[in-house]
Design a protein around this motif. Structure first.
Motif, PDB file in Angstrom:
ATOM      1  N   LEU A   1       0.914  -1.140  -0.090  1.00 26.95           N
ATOM      2  CA  LEU A   1      -0.016   0.035   0.005  1.00 26.95           C
ATOM      3  C   LEU A   1       0.972   1.259   0.079  1.00 26.95           C
ATOM      4  O   LEU A   1       1.793   1.131   0.969  1.00 26.95           O
ATOM      5  CB  LEU A   1      -1.045  -0.002   1.293  1.00 26.95           C
ATOM      6  N   SER A   2       0.652   2.018  -0.819  1.00 31.68           N
ATOM      7  CA  SER A   2       1.528   3.410  -0.999  1.00 31.68           C
ATOM      8  C   SER A   2       0.682   4.419  -1.774  1.00 31.68           C
ATOM      9  O   SER A   2      -0.686   4.102  -1.988  1.00 31.68           O
ATOM     10  CB  SER A   2       2.752   2.989  -1.965  1.00 31.68           C
ATOM     11  N   ASP A   3       1.128   5.675  -1.847  1.00 28.24           N
ATOM     12  CA  ASP A   3       0.576   6.841  -2.547  1.00 28.24           C
ATOM     13  C   ASP A   3       0.126   6.536  -3.900  1.00 28.24           C
ATOM     14  O   ASP A   3      -0.723   6.802  -4.418  1.00 28.24           O
ATOM     15  CB  ASP A   3       1.462   8.081  -2.502  1.00 28.24           C
ATOM     16  N   SER A   4       0.852   5.542  -4.569  1.00 23.58           N
ATOM     17  CA  SER A   4       0.868   5.251  -5.976  1.00 23.58           C
ATOM     18  C   SER A   4      -0.228   4.156  -6.262  1.00 23.58           C
ATOM     19  O   SER A   4      -0.588   3.707  -7.390  1.00 23.58           O
ATOM     20  CB  SER A   4       2.171   4.966  -6.711  1.00 23.58           C
ATOM     21  N   GLY A   5      -0.719   3.364  -4.956  1.00 24.48           N
ATOM     22  CA  GLY A   5      -1.815   2.411  -5.149  1.00 24.48           C
ATOM     23  C   GLY A   5      -1.614   1.263  -4.126  1.00 24.48           C
ATOM     24  O   GLY A   5      -0.815   1.401  -3.195  1.00 24.48           O
ATOM     25  N   ALA A   6      -2.862   0.321  -4.309  1.00 27.58           N
ATOM     26  CA  ALA A   6      -2.672  -0.877  -3.373  1.00 27.58           C
ATOM     27  C   ALA A   6      -2.366  -1.984  -4.106  1.00 27.58           C
ATOM     28  O   ALA A   6      -3.087  -2.033  -5.442  1.00 27.58           O
ATOM     29  CB  ALA A   6      -3.803  -0.679  -2.627  1.00 27.58           C
ATOM     30  N   ARG A   7      -1.892  -3.408  -3.737  1.00 26.66           N
ATOM     31  CA  ARG A   7      -1.878  -4.415  -4.366  1.00 26.66           C
ATOM     32  C   ARG A   7      -2.077  -5.615  -3.323  1.00 26.66           C
ATOM     33  O   ARG A   7      -1.307  -5.397  -2.116  1.00 26.66           O
ATOM     34  CB  ARG A   7      -0.685  -4.634  -5.296  1.00 26.66           C
ATOM     35  N   ALA A   8      -2.457  -6.687  -3.501  1.00 28.29           N
ATOM     36  CA  ALA A   8      -2.496  -7.810  -3.100  1.00 28.29           C
ATOM     37  C   ALA A   8      -2.610  -9.112  -3.985  1.00 28.29           C
ATOM     38  O   ALA A   8      -3.888  -9.201  -4.588  1.00 28.29           O
ATOM     39  CB  ALA A   8      -3.676  -7.864  -1.880  1.00 28.29           C
ATOM     40  N   MET A   9      -1.856  -9.822  -4.315  1.00 28.41           N
ATOM     41  CA  MET A   9      -1.724 -10.588  -5.323  1.00 28.41           C
ATOM     42  C   MET A   9      -0.996 -12.014  -4.772  1.00 28.41           C
ATOM     43  O   MET A   9       0.252 -11.824  -4.199  1.00 28.41           O
ATOM     44  CB  MET A   9      -1.183 -10.312  -6.554  1.00 28.41           C
ATOM     45  N   VAL A  10      -1.526 -13.145  -4.744  1.00 28.22           N
ATOM     46  CA  VAL A  10      -0.878 -14.592  -4.625  1.00 28.22           C
ATOM     47  C   VAL A  10      -0.507 -15.214  -5.986  1.00 28.22           C
ATOM     48  O   VAL A  10      -1.562 -15.253  -6.529  1.00 28.22           O
ATOM     49  CB  VAL A  10      -1.581 -15.306  -3.596  1.00 28.22           C
TER      50      VAL A  10
ATOM     51  N   ASP B   1      -2.809 -17.225 -10.265  1.00 30.95           N
ATOM     52  CA  ASP B   1      -2.591 -16.157  -9.675  1.00 30.95           C
ATOM     53  C   ASP B   1      -4.122 -15.487  -9.327  1.00 30.95           C
ATOM     54  O   ASP B   1      -5.107 -15.581  -9.925  1.00 30.95           O
ATOM     55  CB  ASP B   1      -2.199 -15.081 -10.578  1.00 30.95           C
ATOM     56  N   THR B   2      -3.978 -15.070  -7.943  1.00 27.61           N
ATOM     57  CA  THR B   2      -5.174 -14.582  -7.513  1.00 27.61           C
ATOM     58  C   THR B   2      -4.982 -13.334  -6.748  1.00 27.61           C
ATOM     59  O   THR B   2      -4.234 -13.171  -5.998  1.00 27.61           O
ATOM     60  CB  THR B   2      -6.035 -15.492  -6.515  1.00 27.61           C
ATOM     61  N   GLY B   3      -5.823 -12.212  -6.944  1.00 28.67           N
ATOM     62  CA  GLY B   3      -5.976 -10.913  -6.142  1.00 28.67           C
ATOM     63  C   GLY B   3      -6.073 -10.036  -7.015  1.00 28.67           C
ATOM     64  O   GLY B   3      -6.784  -9.753  -8.053  1.00 28.67           O
ATOM     65  N   ALA B   4      -5.784  -8.696  -6.682  1.00 24.71           N
ATOM     66  CA  ALA B   4      -6.216  -7.317  -7.256  1.00 24.71           C
ATOM     67  C   ALA B   4      -5.065  -6.446  -7.117  1.00 24.71           C
ATOM     68  O   ALA B   4      -4.288  -6.503  -5.979  1.00 24.71           O
ATOM     69  CB  ALA B   4      -7.372  -6.783  -6.692  1.00 24.71           C
ATOM     70  N   LYS B   5      -5.051  -5.384  -8.184  1.00 19.11           N
ATOM     71  CA  LYS B   5      -3.823  -4.330  -8.176  1.00 19.11           C
ATOM     72  C   LYS B   5      -4.752  -3.000  -8.455  1.00 19.11           C
ATOM     73  O   LYS B   5      -5.549  -3.162  -9.493  1.00 19.11           O
ATOM     74  CB  LYS B   5      -2.556  -4.455  -8.780  1.00 19.11           C
ATOM     75  N   ILE B   6      -4.371  -1.742  -7.762  1.00 16.45           N
ATOM     76  CA  ILE B   6      -5.437  -0.595  -8.234  1.00 16.45           C
ATOM     77  C   ILE B   6      -4.510   0.471  -8.149  1.00 16.45           C
ATOM     78  O   ILE B   6      -3.570   0.748  -6.988  1.00 16.45           O
ATOM     79  CB  ILE B   6      -6.637  -0.430  -7.308  1.00 16.45           C
ATOM     80  N   SER B   7      -4.337   1.304  -9.043  1.00 19.73           N
ATOM     81  CA  SER B   7      -3.508   2.634  -8.892  1.00 19.73           C
ATOM     82  C   SER B   7      -4.016   3.798  -9.766  1.00 19.73           C
ATOM     83  O   SER B   7      -5.236   3.053 -10.363  1.00 19.73           O
ATOM     84  CB  SER B   7      -2.102   2.259  -9.390  1.00 19.73           C
ATOM     85  N   PRO B   8      -3.518   4.880  -9.725  1.00 22.84           N
ATOM     86  CA  PRO B   8      -4.282   5.885 -10.625  1.00 22.84           C
ATOM     87  C   PRO B   8      -4.228   5.774 -12.198  1.00 22.84           C
ATOM     88  O   PRO B   8      -4.923   6.063 -12.969  1.00 22.84           O
ATOM     89  CB  PRO B   8      -3.179   7.133 -10.314  1.00 22.84           C
TER      90      PRO B   8
ATOM     91  N   LEU C   1      -7.747 -17.386  -9.873  1.00 27.53           N
ATOM     92  CA  LEU C   1      -7.166 -18.528 -10.459  1.00 27.53           C
ATOM     93  C   LEU C   1      -6.462 -18.469 -11.895  1.00 27.53           C
ATOM     94  O   LEU C   1      -6.707 -19.071 -12.716  1.00 27.53           O
ATOM     95  CB  LEU C   1      -8.170 -19.781 -10.422  1.00 27.53           C
ATOM     96  N   GLY C   2      -5.718 -17.397 -12.075  1.00 27.59           N
ATOM     97  CA  GLY C   2      -5.223 -17.150 -13.347  1.00 27.59           C
ATOM     98  C   GLY C   2      -5.997 -16.694 -14.408  1.00 27.59           C
ATOM     99  O   GLY C   2      -5.484 -16.335 -15.477  1.00 27.59           O
ATOM    100  N   THR C   3      -7.360 -16.242 -14.115  1.00 26.37           N
ATOM    101  CA  THR C   3      -8.181 -15.424 -15.061  1.00 26.37           C
ATOM    102  C   THR C   3      -8.840 -14.291 -14.832  1.00 26.37           C
ATOM    103  O   THR C   3      -8.959 -14.003 -13.499  1.00 26.37           O
ATOM    104  CB  THR C   3      -9.403 -16.627 -15.307  1.00 26.37           C
ATOM    105  N   GLY C   4      -8.316 -13.132 -15.424  1.00 25.60           N
ATOM    106  CA  GLY C   4      -8.798 -11.968 -15.270  1.00 25.60           C
ATOM    107  C   GLY C   4      -8.455 -11.047 -16.345  1.00 25.60           C
ATOM    108  O   GLY C   4      -8.028 -11.307 -17.507  1.00 25.60           O
ATOM    109  N   VAL C   5      -8.562  -9.777 -15.803  1.00 23.44           N
ATOM    110  CA  VAL C   5      -8.366  -8.582 -16.890  1.00 23.44           C
ATOM    111  C   VAL C   5      -7.632  -7.478 -16.374  1.00 23.44           C
ATOM    112  O   VAL C   5      -7.560  -7.366 -14.909  1.00 23.44           O
ATOM    113  CB  VAL C   5      -9.823  -7.950 -17.381  1.00 23.44           C
ATOM    114  N   SER C   6      -6.945  -6.525 -17.046  1.00 17.79           N
ATOM    115  CA  SER C   6      -6.466  -5.455 -16.537  1.00 17.79           C
ATOM    116  C   SER C   6      -6.583  -4.459 -17.630  1.00 17.79           C
ATOM    117  O   SER C   6      -6.849  -4.508 -18.785  1.00 17.79           O
ATOM    118  CB  SER C   6      -4.726  -5.844 -16.807  1.00 17.79           C
ATOM    119  N   PHE C   7      -7.008  -3.208 -16.892  1.00 20.60           N
ATOM    120  CA  PHE C   7      -7.227  -2.180 -17.808  1.00 20.60           C
ATOM    121  C   PHE C   7      -6.285  -0.722 -17.104  1.00 20.60           C
ATOM    122  O   PHE C   7      -6.196  -0.597 -16.089  1.00 20.60           O
ATOM    123  CB  PHE C   7      -8.788  -1.556 -17.325  1.00 20.60           C
ATOM    124  N   GLY C   8      -6.278   0.227 -18.063  1.00 23.59           N
ATOM    125  CA  GLY C   8      -5.369   1.343 -17.642  1.00 23.59           C
ATOM    126  C   GLY C   8      -4.115   1.367 -18.902  1.00 23.59           C
ATOM    127  O   GLY C   8      -4.379   1.122 -20.000  1.00 23.59           O
ATOM    128  N   ARG C   9      -3.101   1.590 -18.046  1.00 21.80           N
ATOM    129  CA  ARG C   9      -1.828   1.955 -18.940  1.00 21.80           C
ATOM    130  C   ARG C   9      -1.364   0.601 -19.441  1.00 21.80           C
ATOM    131  O   ARG C   9      -1.008   0.482 -20.710  1.00 21.80           O
ATOM    132  CB  ARG C   9      -0.720   2.178 -17.882  1.00 21.80           C
TER     133      ARG C   9
END
Length: 89
Positions: A18-27, A50-57, A65-73
């Motif tokens: 957790l920082s000013d640039s965002g939060a992340r928790a991923m296994v 892989d299971t978890g989430a990351k968020i930043s500006p 379980l290795g299935t997901g999406v990523s949006f942004g940069r």
């Protein structure tokens, strides 16, 4: 345009922060994978849970379980560890 190739074997890790640039928790748990990059695009073939989430500006990512999406940069999609991503900037 530059390119690269990478192969990985079994691995496991955890990333929490957790920082000013965002939060992340991923296994991460990966059996094996191979990836190839060309310029801003990367394709990966593998098997992971892989299971978890990351968020930043500039980025939002979620995986279960290795299935997901990523949006942004970086835009991407994955299914059980096999996927494609593309860096916009």
């Amino acid at each position: 345009m530059s390119g690269s190739f990478e192969a990985k074997g079994p691995s496991a890790s955890m990333d929490v922060g957790l920082s000013d640039s965002g939060a992340r928790a991923m296994v991460k748990a990966e059996l094996a994978s191979t990836s190839v990059s060309a310029g801003p695009a990367t394709a990966t073939i593998g098997l992971s849970a892989d299971t978890g989430a990351k968020i930043s500006p500039t980025q939002v990512e979620a995986k279960v379980l290795g299935t997901g999406v990523s949006f942004g940069r970086e835009m991407g999609v994955s299914f059980l560890g096999t996927g494609f991503k593309f860096k916009l900037w």
